[in-house]
Design a protein around this motif. Structure first.
Motif, PDB file in Angstrom:
ATOM      1  N   SER A  35      93.342  50.108  -5.727  1.00 40.74           N
ATOM      2  CA  SER A  35      92.754  48.806  -6.012  1.00 40.74           C
ATOM      3  C   SER A  35      93.503  47.700  -5.267  1.00 40.74           C
ATOM      4  N   LEU A  38      92.156  47.618  -1.771  1.00 38.86           N
ATOM      5  CA  LEU A  38      90.881  46.902  -1.658  1.00 38.86           C
ATOM      6  C   LEU A  38      91.083  45.397  -1.784  1.00 38.86           C
ATOM      7  N   ASN A  39      91.958  44.970  -2.722  1.00 36.49           N
ATOM      8  CA  ASN A  39      92.216  43.546  -2.901  1.00 36.49           C
ATOM      9  C   ASN A  39      92.807  42.914  -1.641  1.00 36.49           C
ATOM     10  N   MET A  41      92.846  44.157   1.401  1.00 35.42           N
ATOM     11  CA  MET A  41      91.943  44.290   2.540  1.00 35.42           C
ATOM     12  C   MET A  41      91.031  43.071   2.621  1.00 35.42           C
ATOM     13  N   ILE A  42      90.558  42.620   1.462  1.00 35.59           N
ATOM     14  CA  ILE A  42      89.703  41.430   1.413  1.00 35.59           C
ATOM     15  C   ILE A  42      90.470  40.213   1.937  1.00 35.59           C
ATOM     16  N   MET A  99      88.864  40.807  -9.761  1.00 34.56           N
ATOM     17  CA  MET A  99      88.057  41.206  -8.601  1.00 34.56           C
ATOM     18  C   MET A  99      86.694  40.529  -8.597  1.00 34.56           C
ATOM     19  N   GLY A 162      95.885  48.017   2.850  1.00 37.55           N
ATOM     20  CA  GLY A 162      94.687  47.184   2.872  1.00 37.55           C
ATOM     21  C   GLY A 162      94.809  46.044   3.854  1.00 37.55           C
ATOM     22  N   PHE A 185      81.347  43.433   2.580  1.00 42.12           N
ATOM     23  CA  PHE A 185      82.621  43.804   1.974  1.00 42.12           C
ATOM     24  C   PHE A 185      82.686  43.472   0.481  1.00 42.12           C
ATOM     25  N   ALA A 188      83.444  46.484  -1.534  1.00 40.88           N
ATOM     26  CA  ALA A 188      84.837  46.823  -1.822  1.00 40.88           C
ATOM     27  C   ALA A 188      85.289  46.166  -3.121  1.00 40.88           C
ATOM     28  N   ALA A 189      84.882  44.908  -3.334  1.00 43.27           N
ATOM     29  CA  ALA A 189      85.244  44.223  -4.576  1.00 43.27           C
ATOM     30  C   ALA A 189      84.621  44.909  -5.784  1.00 43.27           C
ATOM     31  N   LEU A 191      83.826  48.117  -6.011  1.00 46.55           N
ATOM     32  CA  LEU A 191      84.546  49.374  -6.214  1.00 46.55           C
ATOM     33  C   LEU A 191      85.875  49.117  -6.914  1.00 46.55           C
ATOM     34  N   ALA A 192      86.569  48.070  -6.515  1.00 44.46           N
ATOM     35  CA  ALA A 192      87.834  47.731  -7.166  1.00 44.46           C
ATOM     36  C   ALA A 192      87.631  47.380  -8.635  1.00 44.46           C
TER      37      ALA A 192
END
Length: 414
Positions: A35, A38-39, A41-42, A99, A162, A185, A188-189, A191-192
């Motif tokens: 997680s 993903l955070n 990466m954003i 998220m 990420g 994207f 991705a949020a 999924l997190a």
């Protein structure tokens, strides 16, 4: 299905409550790390597409830096406050909520058509981070089984991975397809949010189990005359680390394009290599601190990068590529050691300490981005790297750090 907690054997159950050992919950650490990936990466995606915003919205370097400042300051001001509140009243289900803010920020980022709209979108992502980091850092400590450096490194390496993936995805997806493709994207949020919902169940169960086994616990009072100078030294080390790091994460793309004339995609791949090295260095820093001591890791991590940062401004492209990898490996090993050192210095205040140090890191990143952007506008991007090359020499102040065990023993008022 809920994520199962690490089992406790019958021998463990018979141990006095104050000394009950918990096994390292690697499954939970893996999910929190994913997680975190993903955070962050954003967040790094937002930074990596700055050239698109700069051209499309006709922004100056100063305005680019101010966008980062808006994001970082939002996160840094809220994190210690949230951490202090959740030390007293843990909020397991704040994790997926964090998220949700990032989801909204990404959507707004894909639709931003002006400087103020861009700032607003960045601030939404910042609020998400301010809620995410203190509580997930606490979850990592709960899941550590006493191996605190290892747990923080596993948690941190997800974030650094990420950060490395973000520029790569920007080069492969956003650059060819434009600003509107950022909306993809938001997946991705989402999924997190799903991953963190399951972590929240585990976290809530752990809180209940520890309350049953230990009863109510309260943080011991601290002798601030002892704690404050040590925290001050750690903050100086954080300043050295993050001011230099932001010079790479925010402006390496522009530096490489301007100095060597390479393409935007090639420059983004260089940023990916730096951030990948940061992820690898983070993975080894925490366990190494568990083994040889956190002070030794802190000392080497910051001061050890100085020879390479001094060479960088005069290096050719090939040597620059090697140097940014070495610098990323060395500098990144410090954060887990610094964070756990501070948590041991201030027992019972995991959320506040995590929020303080994550928040301070973000705040330094924002101030650094704006300051270095102003310098780049007035003196050129090369001057930024010549000045920042001296920052790792501040690592010499690590010599004044006491041994962690001594610091912890002396922080309690007698």
């Amino acid at each position: 299905m809920k994520i199962a907690h690490a089992p406790v054997s019958s021998s463990e159950a018979s141990t006095p409550a104050s000394q009950t050992p918990y096994r390292t919950a690697f499954g939970i650490l893996g999910v929190t790390s994913a997680s975190h990936l993903l955070n962050d990466m954003i967040q790094s995606l937002m930074i990596a597409v700055y050239p698109i915003f700069k051209v499309g919205l006709h922004l100056s370097y100063w305005q680019i830096g101010f966008v980062t400042l808006a994001y970082q300051v939002t996160a840094s001001l809220l994190q210690p406050l949230i951490g202090r509140y959740t030390d007293r009243r843990p909020q397991p289900y704040s994790l997926p909520l964090a998220m949700l803010f990032s989801f909204c920020g990404l959507f707004a980022l894909s639709r931003a058509h002006g400087f103020l709209a861009l700032i607003g979108a960045a601030m939404l992502v910042g609020v998400g981070s301010s809620v995410f980091h203190p509580e997930t850092s606490r979850v990592a400590r709960l899941a550590s089984g006493g191996r605190h450096g290892l747990a923080q490194s596993i948690f941190q390496v997800g974030g650094n991975a990420g950060s490395a993936i973000g520029p790569l995805l920007a080069a492969l997806i956003v650059v060819p397809n434009g600003q509107g493709s950022i909306v993809w994207f938001t997946i991705a949020a989402l999924l997190a949010m799903i991953l963190l919902w399951h972590v929240s169940w585990w976290y809530e169960d752990q809180i209940a189990r520890r309350k049953r086994s230990r009863g109510a616990t309260h943080a011991s009072p601290l002798n601030m005359r002892v704690v404050a100078p040590v925290i001050g030294i750690l903050m100086v080390l954080m300043f050295s680390k993050y001011f230099y790091t932001v010079s790479i994460t925010n402006y390496l793309i522009f530096y490489l394009i301007e100095k060597f004339g390479i393409s935007m995609r090639a420059a983004q791949l260089h940023l990916f290599m730096f951030l990948g090295a940061v992820a690898l260095g983070t993975l080894f820093g925490g366990p190494l601190g568990d083994r040889i001591g956190r002070k030794a890791v802190i000392w080497f991590s910051i001061l050890g990068a100085a020879p390479f940062t001094m060479i960088l401004p005069d290096a050719n492209l090939t040597v620059t590529t090697v140097l940014i990898v070495l610098i990323g490996l060395i500098v990144s090993s410090a954060f887990s050691a610094i964070l756990v050192y501070a948590q041991e210095l201030m027992p019972g205040r995991v959320g506040m300490v995590s929020g303080l140090f994550f928040g301070f890191a973000f705040g330094l990143g924002g101030i650094g981005a704006a300051t270095l952007g102003w310098m780049a506008d007035h003196f050129g991007i090369a001057a930024v790297y010549r000045l920042c090359a001296w920052l790792p020499l501040l690592g010499i102040v690590a010599v004044f750090l006491p041994r962690p065990a001594t610091a912890v023993d002396s922080t309690r008022d007698r």
